[in-house]
Scaffold this active site. Structure first.
Site, PDB file in Angstrom:
ATOM      1  N   THR A 101     -25.921 -44.866 -10.144  1.00 54.59           N
ATOM      2  CA  THR A 101     -25.153 -43.620  -9.964  1.00 54.59           C
ATOM      3  C   THR A 101     -25.062 -43.230  -8.489  1.00 54.59           C
ATOM      4  OG1 THR A 101     -25.815 -42.797 -12.121  1.00 54.59           O
ATOM      5  CG2 THR A 101     -25.101 -41.147 -10.517  1.00 54.59           C
ATOM      6  N   THR A 134     -30.044 -34.982   0.851  1.00 52.54           N
ATOM      7  CA  THR A 134     -31.332 -34.316   0.779  1.00 52.54           C
ATOM      8  C   THR A 134     -32.193 -34.627   1.999  1.00 52.54           C
ATOM      9  OG1 THR A 134     -33.441 -34.420  -0.414  1.00 52.54           O
ATOM     10  CG2 THR A 134     -32.005 -36.287  -0.699  1.00 52.54           C
ATOM     11  N   ASP A 135     -33.096 -33.691   2.333  1.00 57.48           N
ATOM     12  CA  ASP A 135     -34.047 -33.955   3.427  1.00 57.48           C
ATOM     13  C   ASP A 135     -35.021 -35.077   3.061  1.00 57.48           C
ATOM     14  OD1 ASP A 135     -35.500 -32.548   1.496  1.00 57.48           O
ATOM     15  OD2 ASP A 135     -36.358 -31.093   2.889  1.00 57.48           O
ATOM     16  N   GLU A 136     -35.076 -35.415   1.757  1.00 57.54           N
ATOM     17  CA  GLU A 136     -36.062 -36.431   1.333  1.00 57.54           C
ATOM     18  C   GLU A 136     -35.762 -37.806   1.932  1.00 57.54           C
ATOM     19  OE1 GLU A 136     -37.346 -36.148  -2.763  1.00 57.54           O
ATOM     20  OE2 GLU A 136     -36.772 -34.043  -2.851  1.00 57.54           O
ATOM     21  N   TYR A 159     -35.676 -42.346  -5.711  1.00 54.66           N
ATOM     22  CA  TYR A 159     -34.638 -41.305  -5.595  1.00 54.66           C
ATOM     23  C   TYR A 159     -34.159 -41.182  -4.154  1.00 54.66           C
ATOM     24  CZ  TYR A 159     -32.768 -36.605  -4.754  1.00 54.66           C
ATOM     25  OH  TYR A 159     -31.993 -35.546  -4.314  1.00 54.66           O
ATOM     26  N   LYS A 163     -30.516 -42.041  -2.314  1.00 55.26           N
ATOM     27  CA  LYS A 163     -29.711 -41.057  -1.578  1.00 55.26           C
ATOM     28  C   LYS A 163     -29.465 -41.556  -0.144  1.00 55.26           C
ATOM     29  CE  LYS A 163     -28.456 -37.490  -2.779  1.00 55.26           C
ATOM     30  NZ  LYS A 163     -27.197 -37.099  -3.505  1.00 55.26           N
TER      31      LYS A 163
HETATM   32  P1  NAD Z   1     -28.726 -32.084 -11.306  1.00 54.06           P
HETATM   33  O1  NAD Z   1     -29.555 -33.220 -11.804  1.00 54.06           O
HETATM   34  O2  NAD Z   1     -29.005 -30.710 -11.789  1.00 54.06           O
HETATM   35  O3  NAD Z   1     -27.187 -32.371 -11.613  1.00 54.06           O
HETATM   36  C1  NAD Z   1     -26.600 -33.625 -11.465  1.00 54.06           C
HETATM   37  C2  NAD Z   1     -25.246 -33.592 -12.165  1.00 54.06           C
HETATM   38  O4  NAD Z   1     -24.603 -34.868 -11.948  1.00 54.06           O
HETATM   39  C3  NAD Z   1     -25.325 -33.404 -13.685  1.00 54.06           C
HETATM   40  O5  NAD Z   1     -24.360 -32.472 -14.105  1.00 54.06           O
HETATM   41  C4  NAD Z   1     -25.022 -34.780 -14.241  1.00 54.06           C
HETATM   42  O6  NAD Z   1     -24.428 -34.754 -15.525  1.00 54.06           O
HETATM   43  C5  NAD Z   1     -24.061 -35.328 -13.185  1.00 54.06           C
HETATM   44  N1  NAD Z   1     -24.020 -36.789 -13.144  1.00 54.06           N
HETATM   45  C6  NAD Z   1     -25.068 -37.653 -13.131  1.00 54.06           C
HETATM   46  N2  NAD Z   1     -24.624 -38.920 -13.138  1.00 54.06           N
HETATM   47  C7  NAD Z   1     -23.270 -38.857 -13.119  1.00 54.06           C
HETATM   48  C8  NAD Z   1     -22.239 -39.843 -13.120  1.00 54.06           C
HETATM   49  N3  NAD Z   1     -22.532 -41.135 -13.111  1.00 54.06           N
HETATM   50  N4  NAD Z   1     -20.956 -39.431 -13.115  1.00 54.06           N
HETATM   51  C9  NAD Z   1     -20.649 -38.100 -13.135  1.00 54.06           C
HETATM   52  N5  NAD Z   1     -21.582 -37.133 -13.139  1.00 54.06           N
HETATM   53  C10 NAD Z   1     -22.880 -37.507 -13.126  1.00 54.06           C
HETATM   54  O7  NAD Z   1     -28.822 -32.167  -9.717  1.00 54.06           O
HETATM   55  P2  NAD Z   1     -28.851 -30.998  -8.637  1.00 54.06           P
HETATM   56  O8  NAD Z   1     -30.238 -30.540  -8.459  1.00 54.06           O
HETATM   57  O9  NAD Z   1     -27.784 -30.031  -8.944  1.00 54.06           O
HETATM   58  O10 NAD Z   1     -28.456 -31.818  -7.327  1.00 54.06           O
HETATM   59  C11 NAD Z   1     -27.089 -32.001  -6.971  1.00 54.06           C
HETATM   60  C12 NAD Z   1     -27.023 -32.856  -5.714  1.00 54.06           C
HETATM   61  O11 NAD Z   1     -27.728 -32.223  -4.650  1.00 54.06           O
HETATM   62  C13 NAD Z   1     -27.663 -34.234  -5.883  1.00 54.06           C
HETATM   63  O12 NAD Z   1     -26.850 -35.164  -5.220  1.00 54.06           O
HETATM   64  C14 NAD Z   1     -29.015 -34.090  -5.198  1.00 54.06           C
HETATM   65  O13 NAD Z   1     -29.439 -35.334  -4.661  1.00 54.06           O
HETATM   66  C15 NAD Z   1     -28.695 -33.097  -4.095  1.00 54.06           C
HETATM   67  N6  NAD Z   1     -29.820 -32.249  -3.655  1.00 54.06           N
HETATM   68  C16 NAD Z   1     -30.555 -31.556  -4.587  1.00 54.06           C
HETATM   69  C17 NAD Z   1     -31.588 -30.708  -4.138  1.00 54.06           C
HETATM   70  C18 NAD Z   1     -32.395 -29.890  -5.128  1.00 54.06           C
HETATM   71  O14 NAD Z   1     -33.352 -29.227  -4.718  1.00 54.06           O
HETATM   72  N7  NAD Z   1     -32.058 -29.858  -6.407  1.00 54.06           N
HETATM   73  C19 NAD Z   1     -31.875 -30.616  -2.772  1.00 54.06           C
HETATM   74  C20 NAD Z   1     -31.086 -31.343  -1.870  1.00 54.06           C
HETATM   75  C21 NAD Z   1     -30.065 -32.143  -2.325  1.00 54.06           C
HETATM   76  P1  TYD Z   2     -39.730 -31.204  -7.691  1.00 53.74           P
HETATM   77  O1  TYD Z   2     -39.253 -29.881  -8.182  1.00 53.74           O
HETATM   78  O2  TYD Z   2     -39.746 -32.365  -8.644  1.00 53.74           O
HETATM   79  O3  TYD Z   2     -38.877 -31.543  -6.381  1.00 53.74           O
HETATM   80  P2  TYD Z   2     -39.081 -32.730  -5.277  1.00 53.74           P
HETATM   81  O4  TYD Z   2     -40.011 -33.736  -5.820  1.00 53.74           O
HETATM   82  O5  TYD Z   2     -37.691 -33.272  -5.152  1.00 53.74           O
HETATM   83  O6  TYD Z   2     -39.570 -32.048  -4.044  1.00 53.74           O
HETATM   84  O7  TYD Z   2     -41.210 -31.024  -7.140  1.00 53.74           O
HETATM   85  C1  TYD Z   2     -41.519 -30.085  -6.122  1.00 53.74           C
HETATM   86  C2  TYD Z   2     -42.976 -30.258  -5.759  1.00 53.74           C
HETATM   87  O8  TYD Z   2     -43.781 -29.861  -6.876  1.00 53.74           O
HETATM   88  C3  TYD Z   2     -43.374 -31.697  -5.477  1.00 53.74           C
HETATM   89  O9  TYD Z   2     -44.340 -31.709  -4.439  1.00 53.74           O
HETATM   90  C4  TYD Z   2     -44.005 -32.180  -6.763  1.00 53.74           C
HETATM   91  C5  TYD Z   2     -44.632 -30.930  -7.333  1.00 53.74           C
HETATM   92  N1  TYD Z   2     -44.672 -30.820  -8.800  1.00 53.74           N
HETATM   93  C6  TYD Z   2     -45.877 -30.480  -9.436  1.00 53.74           C
HETATM   94  O10 TYD Z   2     -46.921 -30.290  -8.795  1.00 53.74           O
HETATM   95  N2  TYD Z   2     -45.856 -30.369 -10.798  1.00 53.74           N
HETATM   96  C7  TYD Z   2     -44.741 -30.580 -11.558  1.00 53.74           C
HETATM   97  O11 TYD Z   2     -44.806 -30.492 -12.820  1.00 53.74           O
HETATM   98  C8  TYD Z   2     -43.517 -30.926 -10.884  1.00 53.74           C
HETATM   99  C9  TYD Z   2     -42.260 -31.182 -11.660  1.00 53.74           C
HETATM  100  C10 TYD Z   2     -43.533 -31.018  -9.500  1.00 53.74           C
END
Ligand code: NAD
Ligand code: TYD
Length: 354
Positions: A101, A134-136, A159, A163
């Site tokens: 994906t 993402t910053d990751e 992951y 990215k």
């Molecule tokens: P999420 O998992 O909540 O949503 C992902 C969405 O993408 C879902 O609606 C899913 O159905 C859709 N999707 C997955 N595979 C697909 C495919 N093959 N075709 C079409 N749609 C597809 O994710 P999120 O937390 O909203 O993150 C959105 C974006 O932001 C991601 O690219 C993530 O890497 C980036 N991001 C997230 C965070 C965070 O804290 N959540 C931080 C920085 C960047």
């Molecule tokens: P997460 O929300 O999965 O985001 P990311 O791994 O992308 O930063 O996790 C945030 C932080 O919390 C990460 O250091 C892992 C930790 N974590 C727990 O300690 N317990 C949990 O059940 C989850 C889901 C995350």
């Protein structure tokens, strides 16, 4: 009138972005392409599903025929690519879908955008591909320092590696073809509509059920939290004002150790909702494999160049967020029971995609 192709618009940040844009602009059209994985939830978009400026297409970003048709049919100006597999723990168990994906899906979108936007002199005026990253991708920090846009990519989890791979493909389309693009790299988001596998909604849900709160390792890993609406505002600014070809880091200087987040949510719920929620729910569990220790963003570039700043302090944002989950307990019930998937099946029964 600009037409946006928002991918992954039924997920957490994507749905917040769709709401943000439709509220801010009346003269735009949004095509939301989402294949509705476990993380896609059309209930997030219930309030705007009949908005004439909004179109939903159930489909996969990896499907070249479908994405090609979307570009032709809707004359897309902007791509905002949220679609991704987004959870680190899942990437440790099943990395392949992340490569599929996040990397191949992005390449397919890039290719379709290029085919649609290329003209003899280069690219059509006013088009842009924005990759939501993402910053990751920068890896993990020690106790000091911040990620800047020039920090070398050093991703660790499947992951973040996927990215980073997609970011490099976006950069390649700029370096090779001069395709107009930006990459945004944001820190951890929190807010409404987040799937309860991520730390904050998982903690809120577990607290309310009096279930264990799993804390990985020593609980001292640090994340830099940003309210999702501030992220949406930043994406809008980069899309409309960002210098083509540039990367922008987005973060609100809001570092917290995981255990602080856990204790903060317990005390808020304890004081405001349920006196029985106690610290005893905290359970230290085995650490995540390859767990990055600290993320922290230096957002100077987006502040200085575009004037972006985070409007929501953590104190306000976390209260809003907890309150949102309390007010939307039906949403949480539907997500945790799987009922949300029936909602879209029912809604889209008989509706043909492109
Ligand atoms: P999420 O998992 O909540 O949503 C992902 C969405 O993408 C879902 O609606 C899913 O159905 C859709 N999707 C997955 N595979 C697909 C495919 N093959 N075709 C079409 N749609 C597809 O994710 P999120 O937390 O909203 O993150 C959105 C974006 O932001 C991601 O690219 C993530 O890497 C980036 N991001 C997230 C965070 C965070 O804290 N959540 C931080 C920085 C960047
Ligand atoms: P997460 O929300 O999965 O985001 P990311 O791994 O992308 O930063 O996790 C945030 C932080 O919390 C990460 O250091 C892992 C930790 N974590 C727990 O300690 N317990 C949990 O059940 C989850 C889901 C995350």
């Amino acid at each position: 009138m600009k037409t946006y192709l928002v991918t992954g618009g039924a997920g957490f940040i994507g749905s917040n972005f769709v709401h943000y844009i439709l509220k801010k602009y009346s003269d735009v059209r949004i095509v939301n392409l989402d294949n509705l994985t476990y993380a896609g939830n059309l209930e997030n978009l219930k309030q705007i599903e009949n908005n004439p400026n909004y179109i939903f297409i159930q489909g996969d970003i990896c499907d070249s025929e479908l994405v090609g048709k979307v570009f032709k049919e809707y004359n897309i100006d902007y791509v905002v690519n949220f679609a991704a597999e987004s959870h680190v723990d899942r990437s440790i168990v099943n990395p392949e879908i992340f490569a599929q994906t996040n990397v191949l899906g992005t390449v397919n979108l890039l290719n379709c955008a290029k085919n649609s936007w290329e003209v003899e002199s280069g690219f059509k005026e006013g088009v842009k591909f924005l990759q939501v990253s993402t910053d990751e991708v920068y890896g993990s920090l020690g106790e000091a320092g911040y990620f800047v846009e020039t920090t070398p990519i050093d991703s660790h989890s499947p992951y973040s590696a996927s990215k980073a791979g997609s970011d490099l493909m976006v950069k390649a389309y700029f370096d090779t073809f001069k395709m107009p693009m930006n990459i945004t790299r944001c820190s951890n988001n929190y807010g409404p509509y987040q799937f309860p596998e991520k730390l904050i909604p998982l903690l809120i849900n577990n607290c309310l059920k009096h279930a264990d709160l799993p804390v990985y390792g020593d609980g001292l890993n640090i994340r830099d939290w940003l309210y999702v609406v501030d992220h949406c505002k930043a994406i809008d600014m980069v899309l409309t004002k960002g210098t083509t070809g540039e990367v922008y880091n987005i973060g609100g200087h809001n570092e917290k150790a995981n255990i602080e987040i856990v204790k903060g949510i317990i005390s808020y719920l304890n004081e405001n909702v349920d006196k029985e929620i106690t610290k005893a729910l905290i359970v230290y569990v085995e650490d995540r494999k390859g767990h990055d220790r600290r993320y922290a963003i230096d957002p100077s570039k987006i502040k200085d160049e575009l004037g972006w700043y985070p409007e929501t302090t953590f104190e306000v944002g976390i209260k809003n967020t907890i309150q949102w989950y309390l007010d939307n307990d039906k949403w949480m019930k539907n997500v945790t029971s799987g009922e949300y998937q029936k909602y879209y099946k029912k809604m889209y029964e008989g509706v043909k995609t492109l």
